[in-house]
Design a protein around this motif. Structure first.
Motif, PDB file in Angstrom:
ATOM      1  N   ASP A  46      -8.065   3.661   2.915  1.00 13.53           N
ATOM      2  CA  ASP A  46      -6.970   4.605   2.738  1.00 13.53           C
ATOM      3  C   ASP A  46      -7.004   5.642   3.853  1.00 13.53           C
ATOM      4  OD1 ASP A  46      -9.003   6.380   2.102  1.00 13.53           O
ATOM      5  OD2 ASP A  46      -8.541   6.461  -0.035  1.00 13.53           O
TER       6      ASP A  46
ATOM      7  N   SER B 206      -4.204   0.531  -1.834  1.00 14.87           N
ATOM      8  CA  SER B 206      -3.665  -0.668  -2.466  1.00 14.87           C
ATOM      9  C   SER B 206      -3.922  -0.595  -3.967  1.00 14.87           C
ATOM     10  CB  SER B 206      -4.346  -1.914  -1.886  1.00 14.87           C
ATOM     11  OG  SER B 206      -5.713  -1.951  -2.280  1.00 14.87           O
TER      12      SER B 206
ATOM     13  N   TYR C 199      -9.569  -2.987   3.040  1.00 11.80           N
ATOM     14  CA  TYR C 199      -8.498  -2.005   3.208  1.00 11.80           C
ATOM     15  C   TYR C 199      -9.046  -0.595   3.020  1.00 11.80           C
ATOM     16  CZ  TYR C 199      -4.713  -5.487   3.042  1.00 11.80           C
ATOM     17  OH  TYR C 199      -3.864  -6.520   3.309  1.00 11.80           O
TER      18      TYR C 199
ATOM     19  N   ARG D 125       0.858  -1.183   0.000  1.00 13.50           N
ATOM     20  CA  ARG D 125       0.000   0.000   0.000  1.00 13.50           C
ATOM     21  C   ARG D 125       0.892   1.230   0.000  1.00 13.50           C
ATOM     22  NH1 ARG D 125      -4.008  -1.386   4.932  1.00 13.50           N
ATOM     23  NH2 ARG D 125      -5.189   0.398   4.153  1.00 13.50           N
TER      24      ARG D 125
END
Length: 294
Positions: free
Chosen positions: A142, A112, A140, A106
């Protein structure tokens, strides 16, 4: 046969997918006069600057760790620093937390390769196939707390949103409950609202695929999320009694631990919230009772 279904395709997706998607995104955004040279330079810099280089030779009996001062370069010839090679037994080198998904790099913003892919239009099934082959965790987030699904919505590409939902649906219909549990604990909040291509809700679709254990888990998600929010609310209020009561293990099932480590839609677990709210007594309780929150 889809390209990503081949051995070569899987290798390229896992080893080059992340830098290539980012590099092509930069090319599309900046539109340089020489896009080939620009992309080549970007990939060269990516390789030199990446900080999370996976160790090679994990299957060897011993693992070599290279230590020493960083190598400094001048405008002429770089003089390599002295390198000391230390042999470390694998069991002493530490182990990563197990995950049902494959790991991926990442960037400095927490994004990612999936975040970048979700912001771009693709051919039919391309994003879904990428997810199937790479098995990246779609939970995931950010630095702005956005998942790849959120990115696809902001980019107004509903096809990508549907492909991500389709991937989660495929996980459920296969009975891969471990992945669903990880998504829930990572604060992914789009599991139970998914429908298949025939608008069949996920719980009903999974039942049709004869996955009773997964159905039971899906049916428990709403109650888990509600109790997790009650725990977080009690932490914000500084009520240590309510926190300990809510996190008390039920019949030794490990439910207290799951509630403690479970993250909300901002990627924060109970300990994160206790620290942010400066609830020192609760921080001490969580850190000592549930060390997995650290």
């Amino acid at each position: 046969m889809p390209f990503f279904a081949t051995e070569e395709g899987r290798y390229l997706a896992s080893s080059l997918g992340d830098p290539l998607i980012k590099g092509l995104t930069e090319v599309a955004n900046k539109r340089p006069d020489d896009p080939i040279a620009f992309l080549a330079t970007y990939l060269y810099n990516f390789a030199n600057n990446r900080q999370n280089v996976q160790s090679r030779g994990k299957t060897q009996e011993n693992q070599q760790t290279i230590t020493g001062p960083p190598q400094e370069a001048d405008n002429n010839n770089a003089v390599p620093a002295t390198i000391e090679v230390v042999t470390v037994d694998p069991e002493d080198s530490g182990t990563e937390e197990e995950s049902a998904f494959n790991s991926t790099s990442r960037d400095e913003h927490g994004q990612s390769m999936l975040h970048f892919a979700a912001a771009r239009a693709h051919g039919r099934n391309a994003l879904f196939q990428l997810l199937v082959e790479t098995e990246i965790n779609v939970a995931y987030r950010d630095e702005l707390y956005r998942t790849a699904r959120d990115i696809s919505i902001q980019a107004n590409i509903p096809e990508n949103t549907q492909e991500i939902d389709r991937y989660v649906m495929s996980i459920a219909t296969k009975g891969d409950t471990d992945k669903l549990v990880e998504l829930l604990l990572d604060g992914y909040d789009h599991i139970t609202d998914i429908v298949d291509e025939n608008d069949v809700p996920i719980i009903e679709a999974v039942a049709q695929h004869n996955q009773p254990d997964t159905v039971s888990f899906l049916q428990s998600i709403l109650a888990f999320e509600e109790k997790r929010e009650r725990v977080h609310h009690a932490i914000r209020l500084g009520s240590i009694n309510d926190v300990t009561s809510l996190l008390a293990d039920e019949n030794d099932t490990g439910s207290g631990k799951l509630l403690a480590i479970g993250k909300n839609s901002y990627g924060r677990c109970s300990l994160h919230i206790a620290v942010l709210c400066q609830q020192e007594e609760i921080v001490d309780y969580l850190a000592n009772t549930f060390p997995d929150t650290l």
